[in-house]
Design an enzyme around this catalytic site. Structure first.
Site, PDB file in Angstrom:
ATOM      1  N   HIS A   5       0.934  -1.400  -0.093  1.00  0.00           N
ATOM      2  CA  HIS A   5       0.136   0.066   0.281  1.00  0.00           C
ATOM      3  C   HIS A   5       0.684   1.236   0.213  1.00  0.00           C
ATOM      4  O   HIS A   5       0.257   2.248   0.276  1.00  0.00           O
ATOM      5  CB  HIS A   5      -0.920   0.002   0.381  1.00  0.00           C
ATOM      6  CG  HIS A   5      -1.962  -1.094   1.246  1.00  0.00           C
ATOM      7  ND1 HIS A   5      -2.583  -2.291   1.244  1.00  0.00           N
ATOM      8  CD2 HIS A   5      -3.301  -0.800   0.774  1.00  0.00           C
ATOM      9  CE1 HIS A   5      -3.497  -3.164   0.713  1.00  0.00           C
ATOM     10  NE2 HIS A   5      -4.020  -1.538   0.762  1.00  0.00           N
ATOM     11  N   SER A  52      -0.191  -1.119  -6.009  1.00  0.00           N
ATOM     12  CA  SER A  52      -0.071  -2.598  -7.252  1.00  0.00           C
ATOM     13  C   SER A  52       0.553  -1.406  -8.681  1.00  0.00           C
ATOM     14  O   SER A  52       0.990  -0.479  -9.005  1.00  0.00           O
ATOM     15  CB  SER A  52      -1.206  -3.236  -7.454  1.00  0.00           C
ATOM     16  OG  SER A  52      -2.052  -2.886  -6.602  1.00  0.00           O
ATOM     17  N   GLU A 103       6.468 -33.790  -2.274  1.00  0.00           N
ATOM     18  CA  GLU A 103       5.204 -33.269  -2.483  1.00  0.00           C
ATOM     19  C   GLU A 103       6.159 -32.235  -3.716  1.00  0.00           C
ATOM     20  O   GLU A 103       6.791 -32.226  -4.022  1.00  0.00           O
ATOM     21  CB  GLU A 103       5.408 -32.269  -1.785  1.00  0.00           C
ATOM     22  CG  GLU A 103       4.069 -32.792  -0.701  1.00  0.00           C
ATOM     23  CD  GLU A 103       2.920 -33.045  -1.122  1.00  0.00           C
ATOM     24  OE1 GLU A 103       2.891 -34.389  -1.502  1.00  0.00           O
ATOM     25  OE2 GLU A 103       1.929 -32.999  -0.575  1.00  0.00           O
ATOM     26  N   LYS A 107     -13.636  -8.341  -9.666  1.00  0.00           N
ATOM     27  CA  LYS A 107     -12.811  -8.646 -10.643  1.00  0.00           C
ATOM     28  C   LYS A 107     -12.385 -10.225  -9.396  1.00  0.00           C
ATOM     29  O   LYS A 107     -12.089 -10.968  -9.772  1.00  0.00           O
ATOM     30  CB  LYS A 107     -11.559  -8.412 -10.431  1.00  0.00           C
ATOM     31  CG  LYS A 107     -10.986  -8.718 -12.239  1.00  0.00           C
ATOM     32  CD  LYS A 107     -10.622  -7.790 -12.693  1.00  0.00           C
ATOM     33  CE  LYS A 107      -9.490  -8.245 -13.853  1.00  0.00           C
ATOM     34  NZ  LYS A 107      -8.542  -7.359 -14.835  1.00  0.00           N
ATOM     35  N   ASP A 108     -11.763  -9.536  -8.283  1.00  0.00           N
ATOM     36  CA  ASP A 108     -11.119 -10.540  -7.597  1.00  0.00           C
ATOM     37  C   ASP A 108     -11.910 -11.615  -7.358  1.00  0.00           C
ATOM     38  O   ASP A 108     -11.905 -12.710  -7.139  1.00  0.00           O
ATOM     39  CB  ASP A 108     -10.599 -10.135  -6.174  1.00  0.00           C
ATOM     40  CG  ASP A 108      -9.010 -10.143  -6.678  1.00  0.00           C
ATOM     41  OD1 ASP A 108      -8.380  -9.449  -7.723  1.00  0.00           O
ATOM     42  OD2 ASP A 108      -8.744  -9.158  -5.239  1.00  0.00           O
TER      43      ASP A 108
END
Lengths: 416, 252
Positions: free
Chosen positions: A214, A218, A286, A242-243
């Site tokens: 922040h 972004s 894994e 959108k998320d």
């Protein structure tokens, strides 16, 4: 605060004494201005956050039924699978949630590599991300030990033994890690304690990660700073919407695996109870550890192998200073863009090699791929001096709004 | 376009991981199981026959310790049938009020008793190789139920020049081709209660059906819930996409 307007007296009363609503608004609400041109690769940060929440919630529920003792661990997991109400569902979500957490985090990471999100002034944001990755790896490794199957036990043995490569004090460190002279009950107990603790450390690191995010906001596909209101839109409702759509798509993939192929990412051997007297034919970690495993085995010397394995991640810490190109996005870096894809292919190749026995052709390919992994960072360093980037647009608004013929529909398609 | 790229990448990752697991072992013929696929269900009749094979053949050496008699209700047995089946087993219990351990007839809440008191005893009685518990076998081997079926049908004469070690038997599908267990099934080894002809292949298939259930008893619930969840998510994600389009439409 200035951005928050409400007529609700309760919210105003609380806000005056504890400005938590404006805090939330500034974090993920209408008070957080975000570049308007983020594409769907920017969805994976929120997906990683969702995966973390899913893992913690299901993990706490599992912890209520799990018994961390070598004599009961395997049976207690089987009890969860058979007798606990919806226990099979919670466990399969947790088991596959780990894999999906790594999938979204790896995509998130490679997005950062492609669009140069690690560059100034976001170096600390990037470094915190690498810290989160390391914490995730430690957490996942210890979680995999808890069911106390064959792969749990032998994976723990192999990985803890890596520390014996440290000269002079290596053996003592391994004994200290084990809490004894072999992987045994004290090891299982401490792994359980740490597996419960570390996710909350991750939460702390995530808070710092978002805090750092922040500070400058972004990055975006163009890699140029947003300046002025025409470049930015409020996080809410645009990116919350959108998320949310991204979450739906993510959950579809996730549900498909949990319900129809829950053991797809797992090893059959882990349904055999741990037996210190019988070593499985192939000990494989894994899938999300396979590239590092390939790196470890590519180098004949144990100590150097361990250093290379850890180095393959630690080098990411200094990437912001290796890549000196002022241009962030690979969109404007024609040569870097190609090396990015080669690097991605190399990482996937390393993962493939990690699942194969270290012999013959696989060993040779593994060595070349490992060498290339590190060579990539040299290439990136050199590129930042020799590459001629394409001209940057002067602003996000210009690129988005004047990019196509008809402004509005073109902008909508770019984001959809 | 971007969505397609993402989907392609996800598919790539999944396929890659799949190949990792399929990489090893003898080419394994696949059987068309009733429980495979999104709508897969167990075959009750096959499971009942498989249980019979387990009880009359396998249980002499192999345990089934995670399965309780009460669980057999899912196979279609009535409460009384299960009670009666349980009483045929002798279960160790205790200590009683005198402090002694004792044996009593089984109850529906009991688990299948293992044939040997511990792994050492099991190994000592079986030429050094302890017969593994079968509860999880269908998940604990690559290939799962296919492996079980193939292994049981994989006893063959060794190829020319192959020397099996003393006491070991040649099996096409066992890793290393030498297995301590002698061929356990032969035509007519059991007489099925439902009149089905007990060929070796029939028994092997039925047993694999049964063992898939013992390994994954919640498979049917998982499949049916999964179908509902995926259908819901498809609709819900569609709504979310529409909402996203609506929200973004006011951007010039």
């Amino acid at each position: 605060m200035s951005g928050l307007k409400t007529n609700n007296p309760v919210i105003r009363w609380i806000e005056y004494r504890l400005p938590i609503f404006s805090f939330i608004d500034h974090a993920v609400g209408s008070g957080y201005p975000t570049p308007r041109n983020l594409n769907y690769w920017w969805n994976f940060g929120s997906l990683a956050g969702l995966a973390l929440v899913i893992m913690i919630l299901t993990g706490i529920m599992l912890a209520m039924q799990y018994t961390a003792h070598v004599a009961f661990a395997f049976d207690s997991v089987e009890r969860i699978m058979r007798d606990v109400n919806s226990g099979w569902l919670i466990r399969y979500i947790h088991m596959n949630g780990g894999s999906f957490f790594f999938i979204v985090v790896y995509i998130h990471l490679f997005r950062g590599l492609y669009y140069g999100s690690y560059k100034a002034p976001r170096e600390l944001l990037w470094i915190l991300g690498v810290v989160i990755l390391l914490l995730m790896m430690a957490t996942a490794f210890m979680g995999y030990v808890l069911p106390w199957g064959q792969m749990s036990f032998w994976g723990a043995t192999v990985i803890t033994n890596l520390f014996s490569a440290i000269p002079l004090i290596g053996e003592s460190i391994v004994t200290w890690l084990w809490g004894g002279f072999a992987v045994a009950n004290p090891t299982l107990n401490r792994f359980y304690a740490l597996h419960y603790l570390l996710p909350f450390v991750i939460v702390g690191a995530v808070v710092l990660h978002i805090w750092a995010l922040h500070r400058f906001g972004s990055n975006n596909p163009l890699g140029i700073e947003a300046n002025g209101p025409q470049d930015k839109i409020p996080f809410h409702p645009y990116y919350t919407a959108k998320d949310a759509f991204g979450v739906g798509v993510f959950l579809l993939f996730f549900a498909a695996v949990v319900f129809f192929a829950p053991n797809f990412f797992g090893e059959p051997d882990n349904y055999i109870p741990a037996n210190p007297l019988s070593t499985p034919a192939h000990i494989v970690p894994e899938w999300y550890f396979l590239p590092y495993y390939a790196t470890l085995r590519a180098i004949p010397d144990k100590l150097l192998g361990v250093i290379a394995m850890f180095g393959s991640i630690l080098i990411l810490f200094v990437l912001p200073w290796i890549d000196r190109s002022p241009v962030r996005s690979a969109k404007f870096r024609p040569i870097y863009k190609q090396f990015f894809w080669i690097f991605l292919a190399d990482c996937i190749l390393l993962g493939y090699i990690g699942a194969k026995p270290p012999e013959g052709m696989f060993l040779i390919i593994g060595r070349i791929a490992t060498a290339y992994y590190f060579l990539h960072f040299v290439i990136v360093f050199v590129l930042s001096y020799v590459e001629r980037p394409r001209p940057l647009p002067s602003s996000i608004g210009e690129a988005v709004l004047k990019g196509g013929g008809a402004p509005a529909p073109a902008a909508a398609r770019e984001k959809a | 376009m971007k969505i397609l790229t993402a989907a392609a990448l996800a598919a790539l990752v999944t396929v890659g991981a799949g190949q990792v697991h399929a990489a090893e072992g003898e080419a394994m013929p696949k059987y068309d199981w009733s429980f495979s696929g999104v709508f897969g269900r167990f075959d009750r009749a096959a499971m009942q026959r498989g249980l019979q094979v387990y009880r009359e053949v396998c249980s002499a050496c192999h345990g089934l310790k995670y399965v309780a008699f009460r669980n057999l209700e899912v196979l279609g047995y009535s409460e009384d049938e299960i009670k009666e089946m349980a009483t045929e087993y002798s279960i160790g219990d205790g200590p009683n009020d005198e402090g002694d351990m004792f044996e009593r007839p089984g109850r529906p809440s009991d688990y299948f008793p293992s044939p040997f008191p511990n792994d050492k005893a099991a190994a000592a009685a079986n030429n050094g190789a302890a017969p593994p518990d079968l509860s999880l076998m269908a998940k604990a081997r690559p290939g799962g139920p296919d492996y079980i079926r193939n292994l049981l049908l994989g006893y063959e004469d060794p190829p020319a020049g192959f020397e099996a070690l003393e006491g070991l038997n040649y099996n096409l599908y066992f890793p290393g081709h030498q297995i301590a267990m002698a061929a356990p099934l032969s035509d007519g080894a059991v007489e099925f209660a439902d009149g089905t002809e007990a060929s070796t292949e029939q028994m092997a298939t039925d047993l694999a059906n049964f063992l898939m259930w013992t390994a994954e008893p919640n498979l049917e619930r998982r499949h049916s819930l999964g179908v509902s969840v995926v259908l819901f998510l498809l609709v819900f994600t569609g709504i979310l996409y529409a909402a996203k389009r609506k929200v973004w439409s006011d951007l010039h």
